[in-house]
Design an enzyme around this catalytic site. Structure first.
Site, PDB file in Angstrom:
ATOM      1  NE  ARG A 147      56.174  20.736  -9.779  1.00  0.00           N
ATOM      2  CZ  ARG A 147      54.851  20.688  -9.759  1.00  0.00           C
ATOM      3  NH1 ARG A 147      54.151  21.781 -10.047  1.00  0.00           N
ATOM      4  NH2 ARG A 147      54.217  19.563  -9.465  1.00  0.00           N
ATOM      5  CB  CYS A 198      50.485  20.505 -15.564  1.00  0.00           C
ATOM      6  SG  CYS A 198      48.773  20.113 -15.092  1.00  0.00           S
TER       7      CYS A 198
END
Length: 286
Positions: free
Chosen positions: A183, A242
């Site tokens: 990611r 995050c």
């Protein structure tokens, strides 16, 4: 007796709950579309349920304004704690079904941020608790409402979108992205609209906090991993994020477990940054 660590081991919970359960609050903070149904099917005996979407985050329609899981107001969180039966003297132990790596750490951070003293995350989460033989039950435990928790503001350090934008333009702040490497690298993005990362952010996936069985590494190992960043720029110049400000708290928990100061949390995280037409590092092509 519970140690000064923010983590509690399954055997410690068993001993504590058998010794004096009068002021203990066990919380299942598992998240996901079926989390509440799963809780009703099986939860650790005595656990109440805390909802990430409606109790540990502000319900909003625009992730560009605070991300997918913005913090509720302290006043709203105070009322949530009252509904969960949590008072300033409660011993709170939190777990989730992601081995403590998801909303359990977020709830821990929120309680620490309003000054709660006795709050712990069950190391290894539901999975390790079951292996340890902690009894389970079905149905729903309804907490007893208590007086609203005394709060005024979030006391742990945070970073806003503007703070992170400024930080990404200098070399005086370390931005830590705890998402998985794929990611971060922009190879795929299962939740947000764009794959990639914030410029200058470094990638330390939260799984590096853990052993293969999902339990946290020991204090010395976590200290070795994170202390160098604090010695370089200091805790006020370390920002952790995050996807939406939930899993980042797992790394903040790791800092605390290492006996280190807790850095700044960027609650909006990638879900906010990637929706605001800001610079992004996406996957490079040859």
């Amino acid at each position: 007796m519970i140690t000064v660590s923010p983590l509690i081991q399954p055997h410690e919970w068993i001993a504590l709950s058998q010794h004096d359960a009068s002021n203990l609050v066990l919380v299942d903070a598992s998240a996901g579309p079926n989390a509440f149904e799963n809780y009703k099917q099986q939860h650790l005996q005595g656990a109440i349920f805390a909802n990430l979407e409606t109790q540990l985050a502000e319900v909003g329609e625009d992730a560009a304004l605070g991300g997918r899981h913005p913090l509720p107001t302290p006043e709203s969180f105070s009322e949530t704690l009252a509904h969960l039966g949590i008072s300033p003297t409660s011993y709170v132990v939190i777990y989730d079904d992601k081995k403590g790596s998801n909303a359990a750490a977020r709830f821990w951070w929120m309680l620490k941020a309003v000054g709660h003293t006795h709050v712990y995350v069950l190391d290894g989460g539901l999975q390790l608790a079951l292996q340890a033989g902690i009894h389970t039950s079905q149905g729903e435990n309804i907490p007893q409402y208590t007086t609203p928790y005394p709060t005024s503001d979030w006391a742990l350090p945070q970073a806003t979108l503007t703070d992170v934008q400024k930080a990404s333009e200098t070399n005086r702040t370390t931005i830590i992205d705890v998402r998985d490497t794929a990611r971060y690298a922009g190879q795929h993005e299962p939740i947000d609209l764009i794959a990639g990362h914030i410029p200058t952010a470094i990638n330390i996936p939260f799984v590096l906090n853990l052993h293969d069985d999902g339990t946290f590494k020991d204090k010395e190992a976590l200290h070795a991993l994170y202390a160098p960043f604090l010695s370089t720029v200091g805790p006020d110049n370390v920002i952790v994020h995050c996807g939406s400000g939930v899993t980042a708290c797992h790394t903040l928990l790791a800092f605390a477990s290492a006996g280190l100061p807790i850095p700044r949390l960027y609650v909006g995280s990638w879900s906010e940054w990637s929706r605001n037409n800001l610079p992004m590092i996406t996957q490079k092509t040859n």
